[in-house]
Design a protein around this motif. Structure first.
Motif, PDB file in Angstrom:
ATOM      1  N   ALA A   1      -1.137   3.977  -2.849  1.00 42.82           N
ATOM      2  CA  ALA A   1      -1.294   2.524  -2.805  1.00 42.82           C
ATOM      3  C   ALA A   1      -0.751   1.883  -4.062  1.00 42.82           C
TER       4      ALA A   1
ATOM      5  N   GLY B   1      -5.736   1.699  -0.141  1.00 42.55           N
ATOM      6  CA  GLY B   1      -5.568   0.255  -0.173  1.00 42.55           C
ATOM      7  C   GLY B   1      -6.795  -0.490   0.308  1.00 42.55           C
TER       8      GLY B   1
ATOM      9  N   TRP C   1       0.813  -1.204   0.000  1.00 38.41           N
ATOM     10  CA  TRP C   1       0.000   0.000   0.000  1.00 38.41           C
ATOM     11  C   TRP C   1       0.856   1.267   0.000  1.00 38.41           C
TER      12      TRP C   1
END
Length: 339
Positions: A204, A304, A194
């Protein structure tokens, strides 16, 4: 002629094989030793019956030295012996070997290739007093982060279990020790894929080696990260303070004036140590941890989580826990742009 025939006969006798009859014992050799005697006692030179057994302290020191043995069975048995001695030790009395000797000797076994050795190592540190664990959190966390980035999946999973236990017994020390907050956050973001650091901005990414392909490990990583975020960002429980309404007026805000329970209460000031960077800094204040989290990890984790929660299932549930922990920890954050 008689003498020559006699010599031939004697010479031939030397090469003749003795024929034994059935039931007849074989004759003894000329150099045979007679062992038919019986002795009532055997005397040893320098024999002493007054030798004392080694003390528990000496035995523990010996077992600690065997942790370097090449056999994983021996390392496991030594850890089991130490665990039994410590768990059965009377509470309040000094340990056979101090924690300052035991922890440095066993913490490197986080990276041991044998699962039985690692599990026994966890049982050993769990048997130690919590106060001793809190004072050695920085070194334990250092080896835990090394295990989290190991190539072996089993060692990575075990390191996450060890970190969860550390957070449960010494959560404040884990997030406030030197490098405990920033380095651990960056470690999690790297494992989950991420982060990409371009300048000072983080975002990310979709993959990081082979760790993201293993959904079970990723679920474990997200669950542990949620526990880590709670320990660092959630408001600690307030301790009841005797104020004007109590019976000890005029004492007020007593907790701010009592002696600290930590051995080095001003370590975060780094008065006599070498200059530290942002990663190695100690963030004992929750507001400082919120600020660092907002600058380095909040956007990357939020981005993420959007990708991770699309698939649902265990990943979705772990992502929901992490999002809840992040939201509750940053609900009262006031950054410079909001001031």
């Amino acid at each position: 002629m008689g003498s020559s025939a006699k010599k031939k006969k004697e010479k031939k006798k030397d090469f003749q094989k003795v024929k034994l009859k059935v039931g007849k014992t074989k004759p003894k050799a000329a150099n045979a030793t007679d062992t038919s005697f019986k002795a009532k006692a055997i005397a040893l030179k320098q024999q002493s019956l007054s030798a004392t057994a080694p003390t528990v302290e000496a035995q523990c020191a010996h077992q600690l030295s065997l942790l370097n043995h090449k056999s994983d069975t021996q390392r496991r048995d030594s850890l089991a012996y130490l665990t039994t001695v410590i768990s059965t030790h009377p509470p309040g009395s000094p340990l056979p070997q101090p924690a300052s000797v035991i922890i440095p000797a066993v913490q490197r076994l986080v990276l041991d290739g044998s699962n039985s050795v690692r599990q026994q190592m966890l049982k050993l540190v769990q048997s130690l007093p919590k106060t001793d664990i809190a004072s050695h959190t920085d070194s334990l966390l250092l080896h835990t982060r090394a295990g989290m980035t190991h190539l072996s999946t089993d060692i990575r999973t075990f390191s996450l279990e060890l970190l969860e236990w550390l957070l449960s017994v010494a959560g404040d020390e884990v997030v406030s020790c030197s490098g405990g907050w920033v380095k651990t956050l960056k470690c999690f973001l790297s494992l989950l894929g991420w982060q990409t650091q371009v300048g000072s901005k983080w975002s990310a990414t979709k993959s990081f080696g082979k760790s993201t392909s293993d959904s079970k490990v990723q679920v474990k990583q997200m669950t542990t990260l949620a526990m880590f975020v709670r320990a660092g960002l959630l408001q600690p429980k307030e301790v009841a303070v005797v104020g004007f309404r109590g019976g000890s007026f005029p004492l007020r805000e007593t907790e701010h004036h009592v002696l600290s329970e930590r051995s080095n209460a001003f370590a975060h000031l780094n008065l006599f140590g070498a200059a530290r960077d942002e990663e190695a800094e100690m963030y004992e204040d929750r507001e400082d941890r919120q600020r660092v989290f907002h600058e380095l990890a909040e956007v990357a984790i939020a981005t993420g989580l959007e990708q991770a929660m699309k698939g649902g299932g265990e990943l979705g549930r772990a992502g929901a826990q992490l999002r809840k922990a992040m939201k509750e920890g940053m609900v009262d954050f006031r950054g410079t742009e909001k001031a």
